[in-house]
Write a protein that holds these residues in place. Structure first.
Motif, mmCIF file in Angstrom:
data_model
loop_
_atom_site.group_PDB
_atom_site.id
_atom_site.type_symbol
_atom_site.label_atom_id
_atom_site.label_comp_id
_atom_site.label_asym_id
_atom_site.label_seq_id
_atom_site.Cartn_x
_atom_site.Cartn_y
_atom_site.Cartn_z
ATOM 1 N N ARG A 98 47.713 34.408 31.234
ATOM 2 C CA ARG A 98 48.978 33.602 31.299
ATOM 3 C C ARG A 98 49.529 35.041 31.900
ATOM 4 O O ARG A 98 49.417 35.758 31.808
ATOM 5 C CB ARG A 98 49.952 34.072 29.699
ATOM 6 C CG ARG A 98 49.170 32.777 28.618
ATOM 7 C CD ARG A 98 50.819 33.174 27.796
ATOM 8 N NE ARG A 98 49.808 31.854 26.538
ATOM 9 C CZ ARG A 98 50.668 31.453 25.375
ATOM 10 N NH1 ARG A 98 51.489 32.669 24.555
ATOM 11 N NH2 ARG A 98 50.229 30.753 24.291
ATOM 12 N N GLU A 99 51.220 34.407 32.153
ATOM 13 C CA GLU A 99 51.406 36.155 33.195
ATOM 14 C C GLU A 99 52.056 36.803 32.620
ATOM 15 O O GLU A 99 52.137 37.729 33.496
ATOM 16 C CB GLU A 99 52.737 34.841 34.096
ATOM 17 C CG GLU A 99 51.785 33.455 34.678
ATOM 18 C CD GLU A 99 52.737 33.150 35.661
ATOM 19 O OE1 GLU A 99 54.148 32.824 35.260
ATOM 20 O OE2 GLU A 99 52.384 32.186 36.656
ATOM 21 N N THR B 171 46.426 35.445 37.918
ATOM 22 C CA THR B 171 47.613 34.479 37.594
ATOM 23 C C THR B 171 48.618 35.163 38.907
ATOM 24 O O THR B 171 48.738 36.086 39.439
ATOM 25 C CB THR B 171 48.539 35.211 36.643
ATOM 26 O OG1 THR B 171 48.695 36.369 36.061
ATOM 27 C CG2 THR B 171 47.571 34.165 35.304
ATOM 28 N N SER B 172 49.878 34.963 38.866
ATOM 29 C CA SER B 172 50.934 35.178 39.417
ATOM 30 C C SER B 172 50.868 37.194 39.194
ATOM 31 O O SER B 172 52.027 37.378 40.531
ATOM 32 C CB SER B 172 52.310 34.156 39.908
ATOM 33 O OG SER B 172 53.032 34.322 38.412
ATOM 34 N N THR C 282 48.724 39.083 38.517
ATOM 35 C CA THR C 282 47.329 39.309 37.668
ATOM 36 C C THR C 282 47.416 40.741 39.332
ATOM 37 O O THR C 282 47.372 42.142 38.917
ATOM 38 C CB THR C 282 46.146 38.545 37.711
ATOM 39 O OG1 THR C 282 46.252 37.765 36.876
ATOM 40 C CG2 THR C 282 44.944 39.820 37.658
#
Length: 939
Positions: free
Chosen positions: A270-271, A304-305, A307
């Motif tokens: 998850r982000e 993810t955005s 990471t």
């Protein structure tokens, strides 16, 4: 913790057709291959020691293992058909018993034909919902799931699905059994590819990047690691692949110390999670030691955005904190390796792909090759304190990752879309470990796990990092129930809650429990991540928090039969079906229905209008609300008839008859019965078989009688309570009531009061929304003023010049320049008073001999309205009162002006003109001052 509002849905309980999804009237297939004719029935399920995950869900679709077959059903369709048949009042199964059973089975579920011979122990659906992993004790099969539209066809005959065996020469019976089969949370999954990670008891970790179009990817893993070799490794250039089949192996202490019992990933991808969590594999050994592999990535992975920014921030901050004089050389080289690994990701040009579920585009990156694709084995982490000599045996492990602090991560970015108040940062990792004694150990890791690698060959200056045991911070030990007598068969497993954070479901041999750590973890995280300076009370608050209740537990399900073994549940969260936990045994399903609404909410209760609070604080505030007495009605699982009522009583006799030799079988079926020792033995065995069935039927009937008696007593109590409630409602719904004085007045009905409360709430919400929008428009930057606002500002500036307000150029002073118009008027009044005073003095000098007392009186009357008594701060009423008092004092002396030749009428008119001028100017000044004060308040 979610609130229980019901138990097994009626469309899944007997005698509804949905109950047949989880039951099988036919004997189960054998658990292991056997060709002996004397084999009767399957081996007892209690002989297996390992995880039982026989349920999986995909939306509202359910996959379950019955015997050794996989069945599929759509619970929404099952519920709708059951409701239609119930409401219509006509049974759609009014056929003979065999035909009705066949029609029911065909219309409720569908069997998926898979070529799996050995007993299925686990099934798991990929995050994409396209593949199903079917696991036995030693083998893994990948089934390609058909499209839901094809499964929902009217033809409910068994459907054969395409299945691939994973590593047919790797996962075989002589090798070690499987303990965990995990889908990688950061895998790049398509319609034909995905990534699966398998872990065996001999500490062999294999990463399978299979492609159904490439058969070679199904035969050999993409990455294979032997943790026992990796623990003793000194260079990343060594061969850490597990030994092949049939190769001799020497004795090692690691054969006992590194026997794997469970594994899990540290995050779900998850982000809001820590960037290292989704690529960290946690491995739990049987003796309680924990190890971590970070980073463990497939060759192509999907970040993810958050990471990449999080990895870059961590690597750069670690490099910046290193001091060349004080830092150890091993730590400096480890930071260099981490920086090199992250830099390769930054320098790589990401591949942009379009999502298949219409969620936009996402990035795909390749795994860095330097320093190595195989990370260093970190650990062991010990969960038992050093001063404690307790020995534990681990059955399962689950890890809650640390939460990112997005405010620090995106500090300096001008991105209005980033909402920094929704995720509360949690700076530590929470680890949960279950034992076969039905205990759950909770610990936290304050340092966290980051990427580490072994050194390359030839770099002797870099030593192998120390592998000393690192103790985790133990926070609580929860004992769920009394230890079961059969600890060898008990194997508790965790199931993460897909709805609530920091919530788990633990399944033991006979019960299912709900575990919630949300309140404790969120409060501790808020204390550790506080932006305010550390106050003296922080130590006290942390000590109090650590000694408070950590985990909130609640028993959800308990099996009714002693021979039943529960499977790990499947949790479904759907708007049409609800929030449902579903588990099953060989005799039927068990379900628990939770409330989807936040805890403690009410239709007309007070609402929280502070939308600036985070979701964690909002849930905490909702949980603290008082619960209505109506919502605290105790719930009890409905009665379910025992399986002996539905059991085919002919099966034991038929099986006994099949095991008889041919001669006794003919003796009891074809020939007249003769008394003999063989016949006596047959009759004795038959009596024992029928006696067991009779005892079970008697116990079931007695239990049914006791429940009927209890139901009758409870029903009488409920009728009494309903009578009292009806009387209270009649008093509440009375049209009139008497007050204290005995007057009769009309009383509002509860519906009227509820409607009024709803109207007030809607008005308050609309008022709040209007104020919020107005404040938002007023506080928005770089917005041009409208023509109406510009005209209003021009009017205020003109009024300020006329009245006199603080100017922009001279804002530090309290008052600015006064307006010229009012100043001229005030100067005119002052000049008029001075002229009158001078005339009075001249008249006094001329008439001093004639009337000695006249001039002083005239001077006093005129001086009463002199400039000294009139100030700009005086109101018109004050000036009027002063003038009138002065005129009243001068009236007795008005006769003294008769000697000057001035008539009394002219004198009065002159004084009246002066009084009117003073009142008019005072009123103008007062009105201007009031408007100025009002404008200042608005600003």
């Amino acid at each position: 913790m979610p609130k229980i509002i019901g138990y097994t849905p009626p469309f899944l309980s007997r005698p509804s057709p949905g109950s047949k999804i989880f039951t099988d009237p036919e004997p189960q297939s054998p658990a292991s291959p056997s060709k002996r004719s004397s084999y009767i029935g399957p081996l007892p399920s209690t002989q297996y020691q390992g995880p039982r995950r026989l349920l999986a869900s995909r939306g509202t679709e359910i996959f379950t293992v019955v015997g050794n077959k996989i069945r599929w059903a759509d619970l929404t369709t099952v519920r709708d058909e059951w409701e239609d048949s119930t409401q219509s009042g006509a049974s759609r199964f009014g056929l003979p018993r065999s035909d009705a059973t066949k029609a029911t089975d065909d219309s409720v579920y569908r069997t998926l034909a898979v070529p799996v011979y050995y007993q299925i122990r686990q099934i798991s659906i990929s995050p994409s919902g396209l593949f199903l992993a079917i696991c036995t004790e030693h083998t893994v099969h990948i089934a390609v799931l058909p499209d839901p539209s094809r499964l929902k066809e009217h033809d409910r005959s068994p459907l054969k699905v395409k299945t691939y065996q994973l590593g047919p020469t790797v996962h075989v019976i002589p090798e070690s059994p499987l303990v965990s089969v995990l889908w990688h949370p950061l895998a790049y999954a398509t319609a034909s590819t995905d990534c699966l990670v398998t872990v065996t008891t001999e500490a062999a970790v294999r990463v399978w990047e299979f492609d159904k179009a490439n058969s070679w990817s199904l035969d050999r893993p993409k990455l294979a690691i032997d943790l026992r070799k990796l623990a003793d490794g000194v260079s990343c250039d060594q061969d850490f692949e597990p030994s092949g089949f049939g190769k001799s192996r020497g004795f090692s202490v690691d054969n006992f110390d590194m026997e794997v019992s469970a594994a899990c990933f540290g995050g779900r991808g998850r982000e809001d999670e820590d960037a290292w969590a989704g690529m960290t594999l946690w491995i739990a050994m049987r003796n309680g030691d924990l190890y971590a592999l970070c980073p463990l990535l497939p060759s192509r992975w999907k970040p993810t955005s958050t990471t990449i920014p999080s990895l870059t921030t961590t690597a750069v901050s670690r490099m910046a904190s290193i001091n060349d004089d004080e830092t150890d050389i091993d730590e400096r080289r480890a930071a260099d390796q981490q920086y090199e690994w992250v830099q390769e990701i930054d320098n790589e040009e990401a591949q942009i792909h379009q999502s298949t579920d219409s969620l936009g585009e996402f990035e795909v990156r390749f795994r860095p090759q330097n320093p190595s694709a195989i990370p260093r084995l970190q650990g062991p982490f010990t969960i038992v304190p050093e001063e404690d000599a307790t020995e534990i045996e681990v059955s399962d492990i689950h890890v809650f990752p640390a939460k990112l602090d997005e405010q620090d991560l995106f500090d300096g970015d001008d991105d209005d879309e980033i909402d920094q108040g929704l995720v509360q940062p949690i700076p530590f990792t929470t680890i949960c470990v279950a034992t076969p004694e039905n205990q759950v150990w909770f610990a936290i890791d304050l340092d966290g796990v980051t990427g580490q690698w072994l050194p390359k060959k030839g770099k002797s200056v870099f030593g192998v990092p120390s592998s000393d045991a690192k103790s985790l911070t133990l926070i609580d030990i929860v004992t769920l129930d009394e230890p079961t007598t059969d600890t060898a068969a008990n194997w508790p497993v965790f199931t993460p809650d897909v709805v609530h954070d920091y919530s788990l479901v633990l399944t033991t041999l006979k019960r299912v429990y709900s575990l919630s750590l949300y309140e404790w973890v969120s409060h501790l995280g808020a204390e550790l991540t506080g932006t305010e300076p550390v106050d003296p009370g922080l130590r006290t608050r942390l000590s109090t928090r650590c000694h408070s209740q950590v985990c909130v537990t609640e028993q959800l399900v308990e099996s009714r039969e002693p021979s039943e073994v529960l499977s790990a549940p499947a949790i479904i969260d759907d708007t049409s079906l609800g929030y449902l936990l579903l588990t099953a045994t060989s005799n039927g399903p068990y379900g628990v229905i939770f409330d989807q609404a936040p805890l403690g909410t009410s239709i007309i209760g007070p609402s929280i209008t502070d939308f600036s609070v985070s979701s964690g604080r909002l849930e905490s505030q909702l949980a603290k609300r008082p619960v209505s007495p109506i919502e605290t009605v105790p719930l009890r699982e409905p009665y379910c008839p025992p399986k002996i009522f539905y059991f085919n009583q002919h099966i034991p006799l038929d099986s006994m008859r099949q095991r008889l030799p041919p001669y006794p079988k003919k003796a009891i079926s074809e020939r007249p019965m003769r008394l003999s020792p063989a016949m006596l033995e047959i009759m004795t065995f038959t009596h024992r078989t029928i006696g067991v069935q009779s005892a079970q039927l008697e116990n079931a009937a007695a239990e049914l009688f006791r429940r009927c008696e209890r139901l009758r007593i409870e029903l009488a109590g409920q009728v009494k309570q309903m009578t009292e409630l009806a009387q209270q409602l009649q008093r509440l719904t009375a049209a009139t009531e008497e007050d204290e004085n005995g007057n009769v007045k009309e009383k509002k009905t509860p519906d009227t009061r509820i409607n009024e409360a709803r109207e007030r709430q809607s008005k308050l919400a609309a008022r709040y929304e209007a104020l919020r929008r107005k404040v938002g428009r007023a506080g928005s930057a770089n917005r041009e003023l409208s023509a109406k606002e510009l005209a209003w500002m021009h009017e205020i500036e003109i009024l300020g010049k006329n009245v006199g307000i603080v100017s922009k150029e001279d804002g530090e002073r309290e008052g600015g320049e006064r307006g010229t118009t009012l100043d001229k008027r005030f100067e005119t009044v002052k000049q008029l008073t001075r002229s009158l005073v001078e005339e009075a003095h001249a008249a006094e000098k001329q008439q001093q001999p004639a009337s000695p007392k006249g001039p002083p009186a005239l001077e006093a009357s005129v001086s009463s309205i002199s400039a000294s008594s009139i100030t700009p701060s005086m109101s018109a009423s004050q000036i009027t009162v002063t003038s009138r008092s002065s005129g009243a004092a001068a009236s007795p002396r008005s006769s003294t002006f008769g000697g000057l030749g001035v008539s009394s009428r002219l004198q009065k008119e002159r004084i009246a003109d002066i009084m009117a001028t003073v009142e008019r100017e005072g009123a103008v000044i007062e009105a201007a001052m009031k408007r100025l004060e009002r404008l200042r308040m608005e600003y």
